[in-house]
Design a protein around this motif. Structure first.
Motif, short mmCIF file in Angstrom:
data_model
loop_
_atom_site.label_atom_id
_atom_site.label_comp_id
_atom_site.label_asym_id
_atom_site.label_seq_id
_atom_site.Cartn_x
_atom_site.Cartn_y
_atom_site.Cartn_z
N ALA A 87 -4.49 4.60 3.07
CA ALA A 87 -3.63 5.82 2.98
C ALA A 87 -2.22 5.55 3.33
CB ALA A 87 -4.30 6.83 4.13
N ARG A 88 -1.67 4.51 3.99
CA ARG A 88 -0.26 4.27 4.20
C ARG A 88 0.29 3.14 3.18
NH1 ARG A 88 -2.56 3.81 9.41
NH2 ARG A 88 -2.57 1.40 9.39
N LEU A 89 -0.50 2.89 2.30
CA LEU A 89 0.14 1.90 1.47
C LEU A 89 0.11 2.58 -0.04
CD1 LEU A 89 -2.47 -1.11 2.03
CD2 LEU A 89 -0.21 -0.79 2.84
N ALA A 90 1.15 2.03 -0.80
CA ALA A 90 1.47 2.19 -2.12
C ALA A 90 0.16 1.84 -3.00
CB ALA A 90 2.79 1.76 -2.76
N LYS A 91 0.02 2.77 -4.09
CA LYS A 91 -1.05 2.54 -5.00
C LYS A 91 -0.63 1.52 -6.10
CE LYS A 91 -4.33 6.36 -4.45
NZ LYS A 91 -5.33 7.35 -5.46
N PRO A 124 1.91 -5.39 1.46
CA PRO A 124 2.69 -6.38 1.48
C PRO A 124 2.34 -7.65 2.59
CG PRO A 124 3.75 -4.20 1.84
CD PRO A 124 2.13 -3.88 1.90
N SER A 125 1.58 -7.15 3.48
CA SER A 125 1.10 -8.34 4.39
C SER A 125 0.43 -9.24 3.67
CB SER A 125 0.09 -7.66 5.59
OG SER A 125 -0.93 -7.39 5.00
N THR A 126 -0.18 -9.42 2.42
CA THR A 126 -0.61 -10.24 1.72
C THR A 126 -0.04 -11.14 0.63
OG1 THR A 126 -1.63 -8.81 -0.22
CG2 THR A 126 -2.81 -8.95 1.90
#
Length: 253
Positions: A21-25, A81-83
């Motif tokens: 829910a906090r990440l961009a699609k 982004p963490s990946t």
């Protein structure tokens, strides 16, 4: 319905759903590389990928840009982004280090001044032997490679490195471009050691050996007392970042 008759349903917390829910699609079909005036730009479909500072994501190496594009292609419904450690290195190089390299240079020199491999245990004997076997040859190599001969101490006693040694470290950084300097900075800060960072950058140690050299103290303690889940997660994240930073140098060669 009285309060005593209320349903007993309890919502189940789904951490992955909350994170998504906090990440961009994901908004693109594919990531590709385009050669633009001698630089290799990462494109999301037909649009240039931009850094957080709104600059085009480009590199002087097709292989590096393709590896960055592969991180974007590997994203699924959401962009995490963490990946994407290679993306972070390249965008940091573009937005920060290319504009002002001094903070990265100064921090690497600072790490050399308090380098992990210069601080040795005085006991137990097994740990003393492990550190001596791994770190002393590295210091000798570093002195030959950079002209910086660093002093060693035991326990928590501080050793002040000579001004000449630190000047030699700074000089060894002078010919690095922004991407290489950013990758080296990542290696150094994760390892806590400029010596280990330089050894990996210059191919004296491979990435696995470099990461292991930086973890001698921690792994010795884990072998004796075990490791909790939080420490395992932290180690895995640090290793992924370290491996990605080491990979940059082969992608630029």
């Amino acid at each position: 319905m009285s309060i005593d008759d209320k349903p007993t349903f309890v919502a189940t917390f789904n951490p992955q759903k909350e994170r998504n829910a906090r990440l961009a699609k994901r908004f693109y079909k594919q990531a590709v590389v385009s050669n633009e005036a001698g630089e290799f730009a990462v494109m999301l479909d037909t649009r240039a990928l931009k850094t957080p500072g709104r600059r085009a994501v480009v590199s002087p190496s097709r292989a590096l840009s393709q590896a960055v594009a592969a991180e974007w292609d590997a994203q699924r419904e959401h962009i995490d982004p963490s990946t994407m450690p290679l993306t972070r290195i390249v965008t940091t190089a573009i937005d920060r280090v290319a504009l002002d390299a001094e903070p990265a240079v100064a921090e690497i020199v600072s790490y050399a001044g308090t380098d992990l491999v210069c601080y040795r245990a005085d006991e137990p004997a097994e740990l003393v032997t492990l550190q001596e076997g791994a770190w002393t040859p590295l210091l000798e190599w570093f002195a030959d490679a950079t002209g910086a001969r660093l002093g060693v101490t035991t326990g928590i006693v501080h050793v002040k490195q000579s001004a000449g040694a630190l000047i030699a470290v700074r000089s060894a950084l002078s010919d690095l471009d922004a991407v290489r300097l950013t990758a080296l900075h990542t290696l150094v800060t994760i390892a806590g050691s400029a010596v280990i960072g330089f050894a990996v950058m210059r191919g004296h140690l491979d990435a696995e050996a470099g990461f292991a050299a930086s973890r001698i103290d921690e792994d010795f303690q884990i072998a004796k007392w075990g490791e909790d889940a939080e420490a395992q997660t932290r180690k895995a994240a640090h290793k992924a970042e370290f491996m990605a930073a080491a990979r940059v140098f082969s992608l630029l060669s």
